[in-house]
Structures are given as structure tokens and as C-alpha cells.
Motif scaffolding. Structure first.
Motif, PDB file in Angstrom:
ATOM      1  N   UNK A  14       1.025  -0.988   0.265  1.00  0.00           N
ATOM      2  CA  UNK A  14      -0.306  -0.037  -0.196  1.00  0.00           C
ATOM      3  C   UNK A  14       0.806   1.168   0.334  1.00  0.00           C
ATOM      4  N   UNK A  15       0.309   2.098  -0.518  1.00  0.00           N
ATOM      5  CA  UNK A  15       0.885   3.794  -1.079  1.00  0.00           C
ATOM      6  C   UNK A  15      -0.563   4.977  -0.911  1.00  0.00           C
ATOM      7  N   UNK A  16       0.197   5.083   0.664  1.00  0.00           N
ATOM      8  CA  UNK A  16      -0.148   6.822   0.719  1.00  0.00           C
ATOM      9  C   UNK A  16      -0.105   7.410   0.211  1.00  0.00           C
ATOM     10  N   UNK A  17      -1.731   8.249  -0.529  1.00  0.00           N
ATOM     11  CA  UNK A  17      -1.085   9.298  -1.735  1.00  0.00           C
ATOM     12  C   UNK A  17      -1.131  10.554  -0.487  1.00  0.00           C
ATOM     13  N   UNK A  18      -0.066  11.204  -0.306  1.00  0.00           N
ATOM     14  CA  UNK A  18      -0.228  12.302   0.802  1.00  0.00           C
ATOM     15  C   UNK A  18      -0.857  13.556  -0.525  1.00  0.00           C
ATOM     16  N   UNK A  19      -1.341  15.094   0.341  1.00  0.00           N
ATOM     17  CA  UNK A  19      -0.863  15.917  -0.516  1.00  0.00           C
ATOM     18  C   UNK A  19      -0.022  16.706  -1.165  1.00  0.00           C
ATOM     19  N   UNK A  53       2.948  16.974  -8.248  1.00  0.00           N
ATOM     20  CA  UNK A  53       2.878  16.603  -9.397  1.00  0.00           C
ATOM     21  C   UNK A  53       2.063  18.157 -10.312  1.00  0.00           C
ATOM     22  N   UNK A  54       1.042  18.236  -9.674  1.00  0.00           N
ATOM     23  CA  UNK A  54       0.564  19.472 -10.280  1.00  0.00           C
ATOM     24  C   UNK A  54       1.634  20.831 -10.504  1.00  0.00           C
ATOM     25  N   UNK A  76      -8.374  15.325  -4.116  1.00  0.00           N
ATOM     26  CA  UNK A  76      -7.814  14.206  -5.593  1.00  0.00           C
ATOM     27  C   UNK A  76      -6.646  14.219  -6.477  1.00  0.00           C
ATOM     28  N   UNK A  77      -6.343  13.127  -5.767  1.00  0.00           N
ATOM     29  CA  UNK A  77      -4.847  13.456  -7.248  1.00  0.00           C
ATOM     30  C   UNK A  77      -5.742  13.494  -8.327  1.00  0.00           C
ATOM     31  N   UNK A  78      -4.777  13.957  -8.768  1.00  0.00           N
ATOM     32  CA  UNK A  78      -4.450  14.330 -10.115  1.00  0.00           C
ATOM     33  C   UNK A  78      -5.016  12.359 -11.471  1.00  0.00           C
ATOM     34  N   UNK A  79      -5.878  12.615 -11.966  1.00  0.00           N
ATOM     35  CA  UNK A  79      -5.973  10.942 -13.030  1.00  0.00           C
ATOM     36  C   UNK A  79      -4.991  10.633 -13.542  1.00  0.00           C
ATOM     37  N   UNK A  80      -4.000  11.573 -13.951  1.00  0.00           N
ATOM     38  CA  UNK A  80      -2.245  10.896 -14.362  1.00  0.00           C
ATOM     39  C   UNK A  80      -1.294  10.886 -13.566  1.00  0.00           C
ATOM     40  N   UNK A  81      -1.730  11.747 -12.147  1.00  0.00           N
ATOM     41  CA  UNK A  81      -1.038  11.174 -11.072  1.00  0.00           C
ATOM     42  C   UNK A  81      -1.013   9.015 -11.292  1.00  0.00           C
ATOM     43  N   UNK A  82      -1.663   9.000 -10.532  1.00  0.00           N
ATOM     44  CA  UNK A  82      -2.826   8.160 -10.497  1.00  0.00           C
ATOM     45  C   UNK A  82      -2.400   7.111 -11.847  1.00  0.00           C
ATOM     46  N   UNK A 125      -7.459  12.451  -1.643  1.00  0.00           N
ATOM     47  CA  UNK A 125      -5.786  12.526  -0.513  1.00  0.00           C
ATOM     48  C   UNK A 125      -6.074  12.018   0.738  1.00  0.00           C
ATOM     49  N   UNK A 126      -4.898  11.140   1.161  1.00  0.00           N
ATOM     50  CA  UNK A 126      -4.757  10.638   1.958  1.00  0.00           C
ATOM     51  C   UNK A 126      -5.510   8.731   2.176  1.00  0.00           C
ATOM     52  N   UNK A 127      -5.884   8.872   0.833  1.00  0.00           N
ATOM     53  CA  UNK A 127      -6.005   7.249   0.295  1.00  0.00           C
ATOM     54  C   UNK A 127      -4.632   6.088   0.390  1.00  0.00           C
ATOM     55  N   UNK A 128      -5.288   5.129   0.553  1.00  0.00           N
ATOM     56  CA  UNK A 128      -4.437   4.340   0.322  1.00  0.00           C
ATOM     57  C   UNK A 128      -4.304   3.413  -1.298  1.00  0.00           C
TER      58      UNK A 128
END
Length: 156
Positions: free
Chosen positions: A24-29, A35-36, A61-67, A103-106
Motif C-alpha cells: 500500500x502507498x498513501x497518496x499525500x497532499x 505532481x501539480x 483528489x489526485x490527478x488522474x494522470x498521477x494515478x 488525498x490520504x487514501x491508500x
């Protein structure tokens, strides 16, 4: 656990193989903000926590392209190519963003080899990477990546 391949024959025989899951990886701000900055995509739904809190997703939310780009992080965690002379990213067939990644999702990657084709001296490998979001039924991204691998001769 990574699956290890050291020959064209081994890759070709792996078509249909389930590669399992990554850690798992946490998507931090901070990751979203970096990425922005790298892409000059500073839309408020990604980088303004105050405004995003009252927006459609209730948080940034994370950018789609980041995901999508996480496929590059997850691939070597799912499969290792040994004895490789060269490997190149050839592109992708399909990319979908079924659900937002707050943000902060794993997240974690899961993979499956959906196609392995001989291409001259190389193998063209299509791997479906699914970016799963912990606690969500729908993934944040599904991408069919295409890579081409050539191998060094095996000396016996």
C-alpha cells in the motif's frame, strides 16, 4: 512478491498470469502538489484543501494522470525482468479512471499479464495494472501498459 522472468520463452508462457498485489502507498497532499508543480495542473480540486472540502469530492483528489503514472512505480514491484538487454515502454491500449483517489487514501497496484507476443527478437508484453483504493469498490485507475523486452543470449 515479484514474479521473475529471465527469457523470452518465460514471458511468452506467462500470458494470463495474475501478478498479485504491491504494498500500500498513501497518496499525500505533498505528492499531489509535487505532481501539480511538475505538470502545471493547479486545478483547485487537487491543490486547494479548503475549497476542495466543499467541492464534489469533499477533499482534494489526485490527478488522474498521477494515478495513472503509478503504473510505473508498481510494475517493477510485480514483475522483474532479468537478463534483459533492453526494455522500453511502448505505450498503453486503454486507460480508465473509474473512481477518484482522495488525498490520504491508500492505493496499491495489482497486475495481470493479458498478452505476451513475440516481436522479432523481442517480446511485447501487455500488463493490466489496476490501482486499487483501500475501502473503495471501484479502482482509481485501470491501465493496459505495453512494454517491449529483448534479452541477452543465455550462455550455458
Amino acid at each position: 512478491m515479484s514474479h521473475v522472468f529471465s527469457s523470452a520463452q518465460a514471458l511468452l508462457a506467462a500470458e494470463g498470469l495474475d501478478l498479485g498485489h504491491t504494498e500500500w502507498l498513501t497518496i499525500s497532499q505533498q505528492r499531489i502538489d509535487l505532481f501539480a508543480e511538475a505538470t502545471s495542473d493547479h486545478q483547485w480540486i487537487h491543490v486547494d484543501p479548503v475549497r476542495a472540502a466543499s467541492g464534489p469530492f469533499g477533499a482534494c483528489i489526485a490527478h488522474g494522470y498521477l494515478t495513472q503514472s503509478l503504473a510505473n512505480l508498481f510494475m517493477p514491484q510485480l514483475l522483474i525482468i532479468e537478463n534483459m538487454a533492453m526494455g522500453v515502454n511502448y505505450g498503453s491500449d486503454r486507460v480508465r479512471f473509474p473512481a477518484p483517489v482522495k488525498v490520504d487514501s491508500r492505493v496499491r497496484g495489482s497486475g495481470q499479464i493479458i498478452r505476451a507476443e513475440p516481436l522479432g527478437d523481442a517480446v511485447q508484453l501487455t500488463v493490466r495494472i489496476t490501482v486499487e483504493v483501500e475501502g473503495q469498490a471501484r479502482p482509481g485507475c485501470v491501465i493496459d501498459t505495453i512494454s517491449r523486452y529483448t534479452f541477452n543470449p543465455i550462455c550455458e
